[in-house]
Every structure is written in C-alpha cells, then in structure tokens.
Write a protein that holds these residues in place. Structure first.
Motif, PDB file in Angstrom:
ATOM      1  N   LEU A  63      19.587 -85.911 -11.700  1.00  9.53           N
ATOM      2  CA  LEU A  63      21.040 -85.723 -11.735  1.00  9.53           C
ATOM      3  C   LEU A  63      21.553 -84.632 -10.807  1.00  9.53           C
ATOM      4  CD1 LEU A  63      21.668 -86.324 -15.518  1.00  9.53           C
ATOM      5  CD2 LEU A  63      21.940 -87.914 -13.614  1.00  9.53           C
ATOM      6  N   HIS A  64      20.656 -83.946 -10.091  1.00 11.22           N
ATOM      7  CA  HIS A  64      21.142 -82.950  -9.129  1.00 11.22           C
ATOM      8  C   HIS A  64      22.054 -83.619  -8.099  1.00 11.22           C
ATOM      9  CE1 HIS A  64      17.931 -84.626  -6.671  1.00 11.22           C
ATOM     10  NE2 HIS A  64      18.541 -84.100  -5.637  1.00 11.22           N
ATOM     11  N   ARG A  65      21.856 -84.910  -7.866  1.00  6.51           N
ATOM     12  CA  ARG A  65      22.728 -85.606  -6.907  1.00  6.51           C
ATOM     13  C   ARG A  65      24.166 -85.674  -7.417  1.00  6.51           C
ATOM     14  NH1 ARG A  65      19.011 -90.574  -4.564  1.00  6.51           N
ATOM     15  NH2 ARG A  65      17.503 -89.236  -3.527  1.00  6.51           N
ATOM     16  N   PHE A  66      24.335 -85.782  -8.724  1.00  4.32           N
ATOM     17  CA  PHE A  66      25.679 -85.738  -9.295  1.00  4.32           C
ATOM     18  C   PHE A  66      26.182 -84.303  -9.327  1.00  4.32           C
ATOM     19  CE2 PHE A  66      24.126 -89.765 -11.005  1.00  4.32           C
ATOM     20  CZ  PHE A  66      25.209 -90.592 -10.771  1.00  4.32           C
ATOM     21  N   ALA A  67      25.274 -83.367  -9.562  1.00  5.15           N
ATOM     22  CA  ALA A  67      25.663 -81.955  -9.615  1.00  5.15           C
ATOM     23  C   ALA A  67      26.255 -81.494  -8.291  1.00  5.15           C
ATOM     24  CB  ALA A  67      24.465 -81.090  -9.995  1.00  5.15           C
ATOM     25  N   ASP A  68      25.821 -82.135  -7.200  1.00  2.00           N
ATOM     26  CA  ASP A  68      26.387 -81.791  -5.898  1.00  2.00           C
ATOM     27  C   ASP A  68      27.893 -82.072  -5.846  1.00  2.00           C
ATOM     28  OD1 ASP A  68      23.903 -80.999  -5.054  1.00  2.00           O
ATOM     29  OD2 ASP A  68      23.487 -82.816  -3.899  1.00  2.00           O
ATOM     30  N   HIS A  69      28.363 -82.953  -6.712  1.00  2.00           N
ATOM     31  CA  HIS A  69      29.794 -83.285  -6.773  1.00  2.00           C
ATOM     32  C   HIS A  69      30.504 -82.547  -7.913  1.00  2.00           C
ATOM     33  CE1 HIS A  69      29.922 -86.534  -3.794  1.00  2.00           C
ATOM     34  NE2 HIS A  69      28.698 -86.820  -4.187  1.00  2.00           N
ATOM     35  N   GLN A  70      29.764 -81.702  -8.623  1.00  2.00           N
ATOM     36  CA  GLN A  70      30.337 -81.014  -9.772  1.00  2.00           C
ATOM     37  C   GLN A  70      31.525 -80.148  -9.349  1.00  2.00           C
ATOM     38  OE1 GLN A  70      27.469 -79.772 -12.503  1.00  2.00           O
ATOM     39  NE2 GLN A  70      28.992 -80.181 -14.042  1.00  2.00           N
ATOM     40  N   HIS A 117      21.420 -95.735  -9.414  1.00  2.00           N
ATOM     41  CA  HIS A 117      22.443 -95.867 -10.454  1.00  2.00           C
ATOM     42  C   HIS A 117      21.909 -96.635 -11.663  1.00  2.00           C
ATOM     43  CE1 HIS A 117      25.725 -94.962  -7.354  1.00  2.00           C
ATOM     44  NE2 HIS A 117      25.706 -93.973  -8.218  1.00  2.00           N
ATOM     45  N   ARG A 118      21.137 -97.678 -11.420  1.00  2.00           N
ATOM     46  CA  ARG A 118      20.551 -98.435 -12.537  1.00  2.00           C
ATOM     47  C   ARG A 118      19.667 -97.517 -13.375  1.00  2.00           C
ATOM     48  NH1 ARG A 118      18.771-102.492  -9.893  1.00  2.00           N
ATOM     49  NH2 ARG A 118      20.437-103.911 -10.464  1.00  2.00           N
ATOM     50  N   LEU A 119      18.852 -96.700 -12.706  1.00  2.00           N
ATOM     51  CA  LEU A 119      17.991 -95.749 -13.408  1.00  2.00           C
ATOM     52  C   LEU A 119      18.826 -94.820 -14.292  1.00  2.00           C
ATOM     53  CD1 LEU A 119      15.133 -94.332 -13.693  1.00  2.00           C
ATOM     54  CD2 LEU A 119      15.886 -92.870 -11.801  1.00  2.00           C
ATOM     55  N   VAL A 120      19.890 -94.264 -13.733  1.00  2.00           N
ATOM     56  CA  VAL A 120      20.720 -93.310 -14.481  1.00  2.00           C
ATOM     57  C   VAL A 120      21.428 -93.995 -15.647  1.00  2.00           C
ATOM     58  CG1 VAL A 120      22.760 -91.816 -14.356  1.00  2.00           C
ATOM     59  CG2 VAL A 120      21.048 -91.752 -12.531  1.00  2.00           C
ATOM     60  N   PHE A 121      22.041 -95.139 -15.395  1.00  2.00           N
ATOM     61  CA  PHE A 121      22.862 -95.780 -16.414  1.00  2.00           C
ATOM     62  C   PHE A 121      22.046 -96.437 -17.524  1.00  2.00           C
ATOM     63  CE2 PHE A 121      26.098 -96.405 -12.778  1.00  2.00           C
ATOM     64  CZ  PHE A 121      26.599 -95.126 -12.968  1.00  2.00           C
ATOM     65  N   THR A 122      20.769 -96.739 -17.262  1.00  2.00           N
ATOM     66  CA  THR A 122      19.966 -97.440 -18.274  1.00  2.00           C
ATOM     67  C   THR A 122      18.935 -96.540 -18.948  1.00  2.00           C
ATOM     68  OG1 THR A 122      18.361 -98.218 -16.622  1.00  2.00           O
ATOM     69  CG2 THR A 122      20.248 -99.673 -17.104  1.00  2.00           C
ATOM     70  N   THR A 123      18.901 -95.274 -18.583  1.00  2.00           N
ATOM     71  CA  THR A 123      17.980 -94.325 -19.221  1.00  2.00           C
ATOM     72  C   THR A 123      18.805 -93.413 -20.123  1.00  2.00           C
ATOM     73  OG1 THR A 123      16.570 -94.367 -17.250  1.00  2.00           O
ATOM     74  CG2 THR A 123      16.214 -92.565 -18.820  1.00  2.00           C
ATOM     75  N   LEU A 126      19.130 -89.659 -19.358  1.00  2.00           N
ATOM     76  CA  LEU A 126      19.888 -89.388 -18.130  1.00  2.00           C
ATOM     77  C   LEU A 126      21.375 -89.626 -18.350  1.00  2.00           C
ATOM     78  CD1 LEU A 126      17.522 -90.988 -15.461  1.00  2.00           C
ATOM     79  CD2 LEU A 126      17.921 -88.549 -15.867  1.00  2.00           C
ATOM     80  N   ALA A 127      21.710 -90.707 -19.030  1.00  2.00           N
ATOM     81  CA  ALA A 127      23.120 -91.003 -19.312  1.00  2.00           C
ATOM     82  C   ALA A 127      23.730 -89.889 -20.162  1.00  2.00           C
ATOM     83  CB  ALA A 127      23.250 -92.360 -20.001  1.00  2.00           C
ATOM     84  N   GLY A 128      22.961 -89.382 -21.122  1.00  2.00           N
ATOM     85  CA  GLY A 128      23.454 -88.287 -21.965  1.00  2.00           C
ATOM     86  C   GLY A 128      23.686 -87.015 -21.174  1.00  2.00           C
ATOM     87  N   ARG A 129      22.747 -86.705 -20.301  1.00  2.00           N
ATOM     88  CA  ARG A 129      22.889 -85.501 -19.469  1.00  2.00           C
ATOM     89  C   ARG A 129      24.058 -85.656 -18.494  1.00  2.00           C
ATOM     90  NH1 ARG A 129      21.127 -80.187 -19.380  1.00  2.00           N
ATOM     91  NH2 ARG A 129      20.622 -79.562 -17.283  1.00  2.00           N
ATOM     92  N   LEU A 130      24.251 -86.872 -17.978  1.00  2.00           N
ATOM     93  CA  LEU A 130      25.384 -87.131 -17.085  1.00  2.00           C
ATOM     94  C   LEU A 130      26.702 -86.905 -17.820  1.00  2.00           C
ATOM     95  CD1 LEU A 130      26.432 -88.018 -14.338  1.00  2.00           C
ATOM     96  CD2 LEU A 130      26.210 -90.395 -15.098  1.00  2.00           C
ATOM     97  N   GLN A 134      29.904 -84.530 -16.857  1.00  2.00           N
ATOM     98  CA  GLN A 134      31.280 -85.033 -16.827  1.00  2.00           C
ATOM     99  C   GLN A 134      32.202 -84.186 -17.702  1.00  2.00           C
ATOM    100  OE1 GLN A 134      30.275 -89.051 -17.930  1.00  2.00           O
ATOM    101  NE2 GLN A 134      30.194 -89.736 -15.803  1.00  2.00           N
ATOM    102  N   LEU A 135      31.707 -83.720 -18.841  1.00  2.00           N
ATOM    103  CA  LEU A 135      32.522 -82.861 -19.704  1.00  2.00           C
ATOM    104  C   LEU A 135      32.797 -81.515 -19.027  1.00  2.00           C
ATOM    105  CD1 LEU A 135      30.968 -83.627 -23.203  1.00  2.00           C
ATOM    106  CD2 LEU A 135      33.226 -84.321 -22.348  1.00  2.00           C
ATOM    107  N   GLU A 136      31.806 -80.994 -18.297  1.00  2.00           N
ATOM    108  CA  GLU A 136      32.026 -79.750 -17.556  1.00  2.00           C
ATOM    109  C   GLU A 136      33.056 -79.964 -16.449  1.00  2.00           C
ATOM    110  OE1 GLU A 136      28.097 -78.614 -16.314  1.00  2.00           O
ATOM    111  OE2 GLU A 136      27.467 -78.153 -18.361  1.00  2.00           O
ATOM    112  N   ASP A 137      32.992 -81.120 -15.785  1.00  2.00           N
ATOM    113  CA  ASP A 137      33.985 -81.457 -14.761  1.00  2.00           C
ATOM    114  C   ASP A 137      35.377 -81.550 -15.363  1.00  2.00           C
ATOM    115  OD1 ASP A 137      32.564 -81.482 -12.445  1.00  2.00           O
ATOM    116  OD2 ASP A 137      32.395 -83.658 -12.294  1.00  2.00           O
ATOM    117  N   GLU A 138      35.447 -82.165 -16.538  1.00  2.00           N
ATOM    118  CA  GLU A 138      36.740 -82.318 -17.220  1.00  2.00           C
ATOM    119  C   GLU A 138      37.357 -80.957 -17.522  1.00  2.00           C
ATOM    120  OE1 GLU A 138      37.954 -83.772 -21.605  1.00  2.00           O
ATOM    121  OE2 GLU A 138      36.769 -85.223 -20.450  1.00  2.00           O
TER     122      GLU A 138
END
Length: 198
Positions: A63-70, A117-123, A126-130, A134-138
C-alpha cells in the motif's frame, strides 16, 4: 570520510524500491497470504529488521503506492487558484488523472496495474488497511475545507465519489476493456458525480 547526505538518501530510496518491487512481484505471483515477510526479505537480500525499517507492516509493502497519494485531495484544495471552489478544483484534478490514465483513478489497463488492484481489492487485510489510509485522507481533506460538520460531510462525499469512480473504472478494465475504450465513460461518470456534489 562522511558519505554525502544526497547519496545516502538515494541509496535508501533504492533499497526501499527493491524491497517493495520484490514484495509486489512475490505477492502477485503467489498471493499475499502465501508469502511471508521472511520470504520478501530473503528475495530482496535484506534482513527482516531492515525490511521493517522501511515498511512497518506487511500490508505497507503493497500500500505504499497509495500512500504516495496520501493527502492529495487536501493539497488540491489548499493549492487551488483564488476564486475556484474546492469541488471544482477536485473535479479538475480527478479529470486530469483520467486523462493521464493515472492508476489511482482506476483507469489504467497495464496488466501489472490491473493485477495490483485485484490483489488489493480481494485481500481483506489490504482492503482494511486501505480503508485506514482513506479515513486519514478524509480527515486531512476536511481540515483543508474548513471546520464543522459541513467540511466533514463534504470530505467524506468527495472521497467516496472518487473511490466509487476508481473502482468502477477498474472493474470495467478487469472485465477486459481497454483504458482508452473506458475513458469517455469515465469522464462522463466523473462529470456527473462531481456535478451532483455541487
């Protein structure tokens, strides 16, 4: 002689990239739950403590790849031009991402991006950590929008809209369509969604 700070920083960044790329390759090949942190450390040729210095949890390896957009939405609001309302600035930013086929918009058909994305959304872990990201972004976006319940509600709505749009785009591509083919629909969906937010 002391090593220059810039060189040390580049070495750290290279090590971080090697660890992350190795982890994602293993996860995509074998599945997230079938690869241990020890497996990643061994394949990346680093010690387990070194790995954890760069990535505090196994989920962070992905998820560091998403963190880059945090905090990106909050930055867009803070950096918007004078006279531009926040929703318009966020809409323009999302549309620009669609035009660049930015993976964060879900509109990217590179096989590794689709598989990622399939890995993130189906694990589940990972989905929980994502969701936590998202809550921190909010919260960051709400702070950038102002104070009170209105800012919090708008932040939640904007990020929910972006999440739904990105997932919709990804699903279409995961079903075999090209990003180029989905692009006009993605733009129309984004325009409609942001118009409703206004």
């Amino acid at each position: 002689m002391n090593e220059p700070t810039g060189l040390r920083a580049r070495k750290r960044e290279r090590t971080r990239d090697v660890i992350a790329d190795t982890a994602i390759s293993l996860f995509l090949e074998r599945g997230f739950d079938r690869v241990s942190v020890n497996d990643v450390a061994a394949a990346a040729e680093v010690s387990k403590p070194t790995l954890f210095r760069y990535f505090p949890t196994k989920e962070d390896l992905v998820l560091h790849r998403f963190a880059d957009h945090q905090g990106e939405a909050a930055r867009v609001v803070r950096d918007r031009k004078s006279g531009t309302d926040p929703v318009t600035a966020l809409h323009r930013h999302f549309r620009a991402g669609l035009d660049r086929y930015d993976p964060v918009t879900g509109l990217n058909d590179h096989p590794q991006v689709v598989a990622f994305h399939r890995l993130v959304f189906t694990t589940p872990s990972l989905a929980g950590r994502l969701t936590r990201y998202q809550l921190e972004d909010e919260e960051a976006l709400a702070d950038a929008l102002g104070e009170g319940i209105q800012a919090r509600l708008l932040a939640a709505q904007v990020l929910a809209v972006q999440r739904v749009l990105a997932r919709t785009n990804w699903r279409k591509i995961a079903d075999g369509r090209t990003a180029h083919d989905v692009h006009p629909e993605a733009v129309a969906d984004a325009d409609q969604a942001f118009d409703r937010l206004r």
